[in-house]
Design a protein around this motif. Structure first.
Motif, PDB file in Angstrom:
ATOM      1  N   VAL A   3      -3.410  -2.438  11.850  1.00  0.00           N
ATOM      2  CA  VAL A   3      -2.750  -3.488  11.078  1.00  0.00           C
ATOM      3  C   VAL A   3      -1.360  -3.699  11.651  1.00  0.00           C
ATOM      4  O   VAL A   3      -0.626  -2.743  11.884  1.00  0.00           O
ATOM      5  CB  VAL A   3      -2.646  -3.096   9.583  1.00  0.00           C
ATOM      6  N   ARG A   4      -1.025  -4.951  11.892  1.00  0.00           N
ATOM      7  CA  ARG A   4       0.324  -5.302  12.355  1.00  0.00           C
ATOM      8  C   ARG A   4       1.088  -5.935  11.208  1.00  0.00           C
ATOM      9  O   ARG A   4       0.593  -6.839  10.541  1.00  0.00           O
ATOM     10  CB  ARG A   4       0.272  -6.286  13.522  1.00  0.00           C
ATOM     11  N   ILE A   5       2.308  -5.445  11.003  1.00  0.00           N
ATOM     12  CA  ILE A   5       3.244  -6.108  10.091  1.00  0.00           C
ATOM     13  C   ILE A   5       4.189  -6.876  10.999  1.00  0.00           C
ATOM     14  O   ILE A   5       4.858  -6.279  11.860  1.00  0.00           O
ATOM     15  CB  ILE A   5       4.007  -5.105   9.209  1.00  0.00           C
ATOM     16  N   MET A   6       4.211  -8.185  10.856  1.00  0.00           N
ATOM     17  CA  MET A   6       5.013  -9.024  11.753  1.00  0.00           C
ATOM     18  C   MET A   6       6.472  -8.565  11.752  1.00  0.00           C
ATOM     19  O   MET A   6       7.056  -8.324  10.699  1.00  0.00           O
ATOM     20  CB  MET A   6       4.896 -10.485  11.347  1.00  0.00           C
ATOM     21  N   ARG A  12      -2.121   2.481  12.065  1.00  0.00           N
ATOM     22  CA  ARG A  12      -3.557   2.746  11.956  1.00  0.00           C
ATOM     23  C   ARG A  12      -3.814   3.074  10.491  1.00  0.00           C
ATOM     24  O   ARG A  12      -3.184   3.946   9.920  1.00  0.00           O
ATOM     25  CB  ARG A  12      -3.968   3.912  12.851  1.00  0.00           C
ATOM     26  N   LEU A  13      -4.737   2.337   9.887  1.00  0.00           N
ATOM     27  CA  LEU A  13      -5.003   2.453   8.459  1.00  0.00           C
ATOM     28  C   LEU A  13      -6.479   2.748   8.250  1.00  0.00           C
ATOM     29  O   LEU A  13      -7.335   2.043   8.796  1.00  0.00           O
ATOM     30  CB  LEU A  13      -4.621   1.131   7.782  1.00  0.00           C
ATOM     31  N   ASP A  14      -6.768   3.781   7.496  1.00  0.00           N
ATOM     32  CA  ASP A  14      -8.155   4.117   7.201  1.00  0.00           C
ATOM     33  C   ASP A  14      -8.734   3.072   6.249  1.00  0.00           C
ATOM     34  O   ASP A  14      -8.085   2.666   5.288  1.00  0.00           O
ATOM     35  CB  ASP A  14      -8.218   5.513   6.566  1.00  0.00           C
ATOM     36  N   ASP A  15      -9.950   2.642   6.532  1.00  0.00           N
ATOM     37  CA  ASP A  15     -10.601   1.611   5.719  1.00  0.00           C
ATOM     38  C   ASP A  15     -10.786   2.035   4.261  1.00  0.00           C
ATOM     39  O   ASP A  15     -10.959   1.181   3.393  1.00  0.00           O
ATOM     40  CB  ASP A  15     -11.964   1.246   6.307  1.00  0.00           C
ATOM     41  N   SER A  16     -10.731   3.318   3.993  1.00  0.00           N
ATOM     42  CA  SER A  16     -10.896   3.779   2.608  1.00  0.00           C
ATOM     43  C   SER A  16      -9.768   3.282   1.708  1.00  0.00           C
ATOM     44  O   SER A  16      -9.897   3.286   0.482  1.00  0.00           O
ATOM     45  CB  SER A  16     -10.976   5.308   2.556  1.00  0.00           C
ATOM     46  N   HIS A  17      -8.664   2.823   2.284  1.00  0.00           N
ATOM     47  CA  HIS A  17      -7.534   2.308   1.502  1.00  0.00           C
ATOM     48  C   HIS A  17      -7.690   0.825   1.148  1.00  0.00           C
ATOM     49  O   HIS A  17      -6.903   0.284   0.374  1.00  0.00           O
ATOM     50  CB  HIS A  17      -6.222   2.514   2.259  1.00  0.00           C
ATOM     51  N   LEU A  18      -8.698   0.177   1.711  1.00  0.00           N
ATOM     52  CA  LEU A  18      -8.855  -1.269   1.499  1.00  0.00           C
ATOM     53  C   LEU A  18      -9.027  -1.680   0.034  1.00  0.00           C
ATOM     54  O   LEU A  18      -8.441  -2.678  -0.373  1.00  0.00           O
ATOM     55  CB  LEU A  18     -10.006  -1.813   2.335  1.00  0.00           C
ATOM     56  N   PRO A  19      -9.798  -0.958  -0.787  1.00  0.00           N
ATOM     57  CA  PRO A  19      -9.940  -1.413  -2.179  1.00  0.00           C
ATOM     58  C   PRO A  19      -8.600  -1.545  -2.908  1.00  0.00           C
ATOM     59  O   PRO A  19      -8.344  -2.554  -3.573  1.00  0.00           O
ATOM     60  CB  PRO A  19     -10.846  -0.361  -2.813  1.00  0.00           C
ATOM     61  N   GLY A  20      -7.727  -0.569  -2.778  1.00  0.00           N
ATOM     62  CA  GLY A  20      -6.416  -0.642  -3.431  1.00  0.00           C
ATOM     63  C   GLY A  20      -5.546  -1.737  -2.856  1.00  0.00           C
ATOM     64  O   GLY A  20      -4.835  -2.433  -3.584  1.00  0.00           O
ATOM     65  N   LEU A  21      -5.609  -1.909  -1.542  1.00  0.00           N
ATOM     66  CA  LEU A  21      -4.832  -2.969  -0.906  1.00  0.00           C
ATOM     67  C   LEU A  21      -5.376  -4.345  -1.279  1.00  0.00           C
ATOM     68  O   LEU A  21      -4.607  -5.291  -1.440  1.00  0.00           O
ATOM     69  CB  LEU A  21      -4.822  -2.781   0.610  1.00  0.00           C
ATOM     70  N   ASN A  22      -6.683  -4.450  -1.446  1.00  0.00           N
ATOM     71  CA  ASN A  22      -7.275  -5.722  -1.882  1.00  0.00           C
ATOM     72  C   ASN A  22      -6.812  -6.101  -3.281  1.00  0.00           C
ATOM     73  O   ASN A  22      -6.654  -7.284  -3.580  1.00  0.00           O
ATOM     74  CB  ASN A  22      -8.799  -5.660  -1.816  1.00  0.00           C
ATOM     75  N   ALA A  46       5.377  -4.497  -2.319  1.00  0.00           N
ATOM     76  CA  ALA A  46       4.497  -3.384  -2.686  1.00  0.00           C
ATOM     77  C   ALA A  46       3.332  -3.257  -1.702  1.00  0.00           C
ATOM     78  O   ALA A  46       2.954  -2.146  -1.313  1.00  0.00           O
ATOM     79  CB  ALA A  46       3.975  -3.568  -4.109  1.00  0.00           C
ATOM     80  N   LEU A  47       2.765  -4.385  -1.292  1.00  0.00           N
ATOM     81  CA  LEU A  47       1.651  -4.378  -0.342  1.00  0.00           C
ATOM     82  C   LEU A  47       2.093  -3.810   1.010  1.00  0.00           C
ATOM     83  O   LEU A  47       1.429  -2.931   1.578  1.00  0.00           O
ATOM     84  CB  LEU A  47       1.111  -5.801  -0.172  1.00  0.00           C
ATOM     85  N   LEU A  48       3.210  -4.275   1.516  1.00  0.00           N
ATOM     86  CA  LEU A  48       3.707  -3.789   2.801  1.00  0.00           C
ATOM     87  C   LEU A  48       4.112  -2.320   2.719  1.00  0.00           C
ATOM     88  O   LEU A  48       3.841  -1.538   3.639  1.00  0.00           O
ATOM     89  CB  LEU A  48       4.869  -4.652   3.289  1.00  0.00           C
ATOM     90  N   ASP A  49       4.736  -1.916   1.606  1.00  0.00           N
ATOM     91  CA  ASP A  49       5.093  -0.507   1.419  1.00  0.00           C
ATOM     92  C   ASP A  49       3.850   0.373   1.403  1.00  0.00           C
ATOM     93  O   ASP A  49       3.848   1.467   1.967  1.00  0.00           O
ATOM     94  CB  ASP A  49       5.877  -0.304   0.117  1.00  0.00           C
ATOM     95  N   ALA A  50       2.789  -0.106   0.754  1.00  0.00           N
ATOM     96  CA  ALA A  50       1.549   0.662   0.696  1.00  0.00           C
ATOM     97  C   ALA A  50       0.946   0.823   2.092  1.00  0.00           C
ATOM     98  O   ALA A  50       0.516   1.917   2.469  1.00  0.00           O
ATOM     99  CB  ALA A  50       0.548  -0.011  -0.243  1.00  0.00           C
ATOM    100  N   VAL A  51       0.935  -0.244   2.870  1.00  0.00           N
ATOM    101  CA  VAL A  51       0.399  -0.172   4.236  1.00  0.00           C
ATOM    102  C   VAL A  51       1.223   0.804   5.063  1.00  0.00           C
ATOM    103  O   VAL A  51       0.677   1.642   5.792  1.00  0.00           O
ATOM    104  CB  VAL A  51       0.355  -1.573   4.887  1.00  0.00           C
ATOM    105  N   ARG A  52       2.555   0.728   4.932  1.00  0.00           N
ATOM    106  CA  ARG A  52       3.421   1.640   5.692  1.00  0.00           C
ATOM    107  C   ARG A  52       3.179   3.097   5.292  1.00  0.00           C
ATOM    108  O   ARG A  52       3.137   3.981   6.150  1.00  0.00           O
ATOM    109  CB  ARG A  52       4.888   1.291   5.452  1.00  0.00           C
ATOM    110  N   LEU A  54       0.512   4.471   3.689  1.00  0.00           N
ATOM    111  CA  LEU A  54      -0.856   4.943   3.876  1.00  0.00           C
ATOM    112  C   LEU A  54      -1.260   4.991   5.347  1.00  0.00           C
ATOM    113  O   LEU A  54      -2.164   5.734   5.724  1.00  0.00           O
ATOM    114  CB  LEU A  54      -1.833   4.034   3.120  1.00  0.00           C
ATOM    115  N   GLY A  55      -0.594   4.194   6.173  1.00  0.00           N
ATOM    116  CA  GLY A  55      -0.945   4.111   7.586  1.00  0.00           C
ATOM    117  C   GLY A  55      -0.149   5.079   8.441  1.00  0.00           C
ATOM    118  O   GLY A  55       0.857   5.643   8.013  1.00  0.00           O
TER     119      GLY A  55
END
Length: 99
Positions: A3-6, A12-22, A46-52, A54-55
């Motif tokens: 996942v790139r944050i512009m 690198r983010l594990d797909d198991s985190h997708l439900p919460g991010l969705n 909150a979304l960007l913080d979660a990606v940072r 969790l990734g």
């Protein structure tokens, strides 16, 4: 998944985190549709913080292709609208499960 944050780089983010991010993505989409600027700012952060958090950050010199590109923290409603698919920033058909 990569996942790139512009303006920041890749994680690198594990797909198991997708439900919460969705869930955050759905909330962001609803706030955008309602023109809720304050809610949009809060949920995007909150979304960007979660990606940072969790990734796992990739080195700056890494040339991995990004499977998902997220807006910069300072992106406007219009800029994020231009990035959206039908399902928001996270497509509903993204595969689940670890990669």
């Amino acid at each position: 998944m990569i996942v790139r944050i512009m303006g920041e780089g890749q994680v690198r983010l594990d797909d198991s985190h997708l439900p919460g991010l969705n869930e955050l993505d759905d909330e962001l989409l609803a706030e955008m549709e309602n023109g809720d600027e304050a809610g949009f700012r809060r949920t995007l952060a909150a979304l960007l913080d979660a990606v940072r958090s969790l990734g796992t950050p990739l080195p700056d010199d890494s040339l991995e292709p990004s499977e998902l590109i997220l807006p910069a923290p300072e992106a406007t409603l219009d800029e994020v609208r231009a990035m959206l698919g039908e399902d928001g920033l996270f497509p509903a058909d993204m595969p689940a499960g670890p990669r």
